[in-house]
Every structure is written in C-alpha cells, then in structure tokens.
Design a protein around this motif. Structure first.
Motif, PDB file in Angstrom:
ATOM      1  N   ALA A 191       0.842  -1.208   0.000  1.00 16.80           N
ATOM      2  CA  ALA A 191       0.000   0.000   0.000  1.00 16.80           C
ATOM      3  C   ALA A 191       0.869   1.247   0.000  1.00 16.80           C
ATOM      4  O   ALA A 191       0.496   2.297   0.525  1.00 16.80           O
ATOM      5  CB  ALA A 191      -0.903  -0.013   1.225  1.00 16.80           C
ATOM      6  N   ASN A 192       2.047   1.120  -0.611  1.00 17.61           N
ATOM      7  CA  ASN A 192       2.942   2.276  -0.715  1.00 17.61           C
ATOM      8  C   ASN A 192       2.497   3.100  -1.920  1.00 17.61           C
ATOM      9  O   ASN A 192       2.633   2.648  -3.053  1.00 17.61           O
ATOM     10  CB  ASN A 192       4.385   1.784  -0.895  1.00 17.61           C
ATOM     11  N   PRO A 193       1.931   4.303  -1.684  1.00 19.12           N
ATOM     12  CA  PRO A 193       1.414   5.078  -2.834  1.00 19.12           C
ATOM     13  C   PRO A 193       2.534   5.565  -3.751  1.00 19.12           C
ATOM     14  O   PRO A 193       2.271   5.916  -4.905  1.00 19.12           O
ATOM     15  CB  PRO A 193       0.692   6.245  -2.181  1.00 19.12           C
ATOM     16  N   GLY A 234       6.134   1.272  -4.856  1.00 20.56           N
ATOM     17  CA  GLY A 234       6.288   0.148  -3.921  1.00 20.56           C
ATOM     18  C   GLY A 234       7.155  -0.934  -4.546  1.00 20.56           C
ATOM     19  O   GLY A 234       7.084  -1.180  -5.758  1.00 20.56           O
ATOM     20  N   THR A 235       7.960  -1.594  -3.721  1.00 23.84           N
ATOM     21  CA  THR A 235       8.888  -2.604  -4.252  1.00 23.84           C
ATOM     22  C   THR A 235       8.555  -4.015  -3.792  1.00 23.84           C
ATOM     23  O   THR A 235       9.207  -4.973  -4.215  1.00 23.84           O
ATOM     24  CB  THR A 235      10.322  -2.266  -3.770  1.00 23.84           C
ATOM     25  N   LEU A 236       7.515  -4.170  -2.968  1.00 28.81           N
ATOM     26  CA  LEU A 236       7.229  -5.491  -2.378  1.00 28.81           C
ATOM     27  C   LEU A 236       7.041  -6.562  -3.449  1.00 28.81           C
ATOM     28  O   LEU A 236       7.581  -7.661  -3.351  1.00 28.81           O
ATOM     29  CB  LEU A 236       5.968  -5.387  -1.501  1.00 28.81           C
ATOM     30  N   THR A 253       0.448  -5.065   5.899  1.00 28.34           N
ATOM     31  CA  THR A 253       0.434  -3.941   4.964  1.00 28.34           C
ATOM     32  C   THR A 253       1.760  -3.207   4.986  1.00 28.34           C
ATOM     33  O   THR A 253       2.203  -2.751   6.057  1.00 28.34           O
ATOM     34  CB  THR A 253      -0.716  -2.968   5.303  1.00 28.34           C
ATOM     35  N   ASP A 254       2.395  -3.121   3.805  1.00 25.66           N
ATOM     36  CA  ASP A 254       3.631  -2.350   3.647  1.00 25.66           C
ATOM     37  C   ASP A 254       3.232  -0.938   3.230  1.00 25.66           C
ATOM     38  O   ASP A 254       2.294  -0.769   2.443  1.00 25.66           O
ATOM     39  CB  ASP A 254       4.501  -3.007   2.559  1.00 25.66           C
ATOM     40  N   THR A 255       3.915   0.074   3.770  1.00 24.08           N
ATOM     41  CA  THR A 255       3.467   1.450   3.532  1.00 24.08           C
ATOM     42  C   THR A 255       4.586   2.310   2.963  1.00 24.08           C
ATOM     43  O   THR A 255       5.739   1.889   2.885  1.00 24.08           O
ATOM     44  CB  THR A 255       3.017   2.081   4.871  1.00 24.08           C
TER      45      THR A 255
HETATM   46 MG   LIG Z   1       9.363  -0.088   0.922  1.00 21.49          MG
END
Ligand SMILES: [Mg+2]
Ligand SMILES: Nc1ncnc2c1ncn2[C@@H]1O[C@H](COP(=O)(O)OP(=O)(O)OP(=O)(O)O)[C@@H](O)[C@H]1O
Length: 354
Positions: A146-148, A151-153, A228-230
């Motif tokens: 959920a990195n606006p 995001g690298t996940l 959740t990654d932010t």
């Molecule tokens: Mg990150």
C-alpha cells in the motif's frame, strides 16, 4: 414395569465411574433414572454422560514429552521408551518461541509496517515477517503493498506474478472465492502471498483510504493474517484507511540518529492523531540496514521499549542489502532467527481484534 438400568449396564457404568482413566460420572438419582428410557445402545449413555466431553487424554496414555532433538532424542529412541530425557534448554526455548509464533487467531489480523523515514526496511520487514508466519503457521498470510509511491514489495518475491492492487479493486465485486482472489497474488515457496502495488505510468488513479478499505474487505474474507507495507507520507489519505482498521503496528527504525528520530516522530504522530493504543501495542524492529552500527543500540532499544510493547533487533544481512528477491533460505541463520523473534513478539499481541 418401571424402566430402569439392567444389571450389566449398571455394572458397566459403575466400573466406568470408578476407572481412573474415565472422568467421574454422576449416576442419576433413582427417581431421575426412572424417567430415562431403558439403556439401549449409545443414546442412554450419552444422556448420562452429557456433562463429560470425550477427551483424547482421558482415553489415551500420552507418552511423556521427551527431547525431540539432539543426543537426548537419540538416547530416548535407542532406549525404546525406557528412558525419557527431557528437552535441552535450547530446545525448550525454541519450542516456547514457536508456540508464541503459533498463538491462535480468529478472524483476520491486520498488521501495519510503518516508518516516516524511507529506506529503513519497511518492505524487507514486511517480507521477512510474512515469510516467517507463512512458514510456521497454518494460516493464509497475505502482504499488501500500500505504498502510494513506487512500492517494491512485488519485486521482492519469486513466483508467478499476480495482478496488482488496482486490478483487484477493479474486480472486487466479482471476487467471492479464494481461488479467485489467488489470481491477484504472487505466492512464494513459503506460502506467503503478495499483492503488488501498481507502478504502471499509465495508471493515474491513486489508491486512497476508500480503495484500501475496499481491498481489505475482499482480503480479510480469505486470509487470517494481512500485512500492509506502507510509504513514508503518513499524511497521505491511504494511511487513514490503513490505521482505521489496523490491529497492530510494526515500527521499523534504522539504528542511526536520523532513523531513530524519524521512528520516534512516527510514534508522536500516531499518539497525536488518536492512535496511541497502536503505539502501546506496537513492536519496534531496530533494523540493521547499515553494516556498521554507530549508535548505542541498547540505549536506542531502551528508548523505544518505554513507548512500545516490544523491541527486536534485526541484524545487517548481506542478502537483504542487495534488495533482491528474498526467501528465508537466502538469509543468514541469525537473520532468520531474528525474524522469528519479530513474529513471536507480534503474535504475543494476538489478543482480541481492535
Ligand atoms: Mg518499501
Ligand atoms: N537487515 C538488513 N540488512 C541489510 N540490508 C537491508 C536490511 N534491511 C533492508 N535492507 C536493504 O535496505 C534497503 C531499503 O530497504 P527497504 O526497501 O526494505 O526499505 P523501505 O523502508 O521499504 O524503503 P522505502 O521507504 O523506499 O519503501 C533495501 O535495499 C534493502 O534490501
């Protein structure tokens, strides 16, 4: 003729009630027995034993818990059960640690990985924690990017690429079964599933509070653990949606002055915006993104221990430094062990959902 217990049945019941392997059964008073149907097969017995659940341990002698590892286990096995050496201290410790990681869960637990500072390891902690839970627990575990920002996940796990968060949102209403939601996830060999964010330049629609909530509404029907990654912008609208439904926060702090200060400021912001309970229930990961440690780690840990529920150090890891696809097998054993400590500290908080 008054129906009552025949000689043999009564005998069995008396024998059962005195046998130490069986729970004491209180025989009905004669006047009550008189109202019961003659004993024919199980239903009579059931009505009599309603109060005593049928527990394995009442009927099966469970062997004493001996050592499961090392030379103690070897001696136990070699003695054919004559000897039962208990587990070593380290075996007992790792068994206790695993039991903590496997703390039972009901429903879906939402864990948010946060920091107002970039590059401190939010994505790497989300990944390692997700792999560890998926490997050690039977639950379905999904990590959502959920990195606006970029995001690298989604790039950090190997596996057939699934669709993205935006595509999941487009089809949300049609997704009813797990087999359908699986099309939007990438699954690693650890069983961890990841939903990548969109970094397609043609996509102009940002993911905000409501979109995030819509995605969670779909995912929490199929997963027990939602990580959740932010991004770093804690004032972005998506963070409102993320925090509104969060059960627990994992705060990632790099063991440097600026990294620690930014982490502390994340706690300040949460407290000043009505999320103080998330700070008190949080786990702080002091993540060794740099090989050389230039600050006093113990003092840093003490600072965060005063504001959170637990503090866990995560060592510098050569493989993590590359920022490449990561599975637990790639990591140094001490990094893997540290991720298990993080998972146990998070699972200690699996009390009632927020
Ligand atoms: Mg990150
Ligand atoms: N324990 C570690 N040891 C070595 N390198 C690490 C460690 N943790 C993270 N890294 C590396 O540090 C860099 C930043 O980590 P990561 O991408 O996880 O941080 P982030 O907080 O998610 O960053 P962003 O704010 O850009 O999303 C990456 O290259 C990552 O692989």
């Amino acid at each position: 003729m008054e129906p009552h217990l025949q000689g043999e049945e009564e005998e069995t019941l008396v024998q059962l009630s005195t046998d130490r392997r069986f729970p004491p059964i209180d025989l009905p008073a004669p006047e009550e027995a008189a109202t019961l149907e003659p004993f024919s097969g199980s239903e009579g017995y059931q009505s009599l034993t309603q109060s005593a659940p049928f527990l394995d341990e009442d009927f099966v002698q469970t062997p004493k818990a001996g050592a499961q590892q090392g030379w103690r286990r070897w001696i136990n096995d070699a003695s054919g059960g004559l000897v039962t050496l208990g587990p070593s201290a380290s075996e007992a410790e790792s068994t206790a640690l695993l039991e903590r990681v496997r703390t039972p869960l009901t429903g879906c637990r939402r864990i948010v990985v946060l920091s107002r500072k970039g590059g401190v390891g939010k994505t790497s902690v989300t990944l390692g924690l997700g792999h560890t839970f998926a490997t050690l627990r039977p639950d379905r575990v999904v990590a959502l990017d959920a990195n606006p920002d970029v995001g690298t996940l989604g790039y950090r796990i190997a596996g057939l690429p699934g669709r993205t968060l935006t595509e999941l949102l487009d089809d949300a209403e049609q997704i009813t079964r797990y087999s359908e939601v699986r099309k939007y996830t990438t699954q690693a060999s650890s069983r961890l599933e990841v939903i990548a964010s969109d970094d397609d330049a043609r996509i102009t629609r940002g993911v905000g509070e409501h979109e995030y909530q819509a995605a969670v509404d779909v995912l929490e029907r199929h997963y027990n653990l939602l990580l959740t990654d932010t991004g770093t912008d804690i004032t972005h609208s998506i963070i409102q949606g993320i925090l509104a439904g969060a059960d627990q926060v994992v705060l990632v702090a790099a063991p440097s002055l600026d990294g620690a200060r930014a982490a502390s400021k994340t706690f300040d912001w949460l407290e000043q915006n009505g999320h103080g309970y998330l700070v008190r229930g949080s786990v702080v990961v002091l993540n060794g993104v740099r090989r050389r440690m230039l600050v006093d780690l113990d003092r840093l840990a003490a600072h965060f221990a005063a504001r959170s529920r637990a503090v866990v150090p995560l060592p510098w890891d050569r493989h993590l430094e590359a920022g490449a696809q990561t599975s637990l097998e790639d990591l140094h054993p001490s990094t893997r062990a540290a991720y298990v400590q993080v998972a146990a500290a998070v699972a200690d908080g699996f009390g009632p959902a927020h």
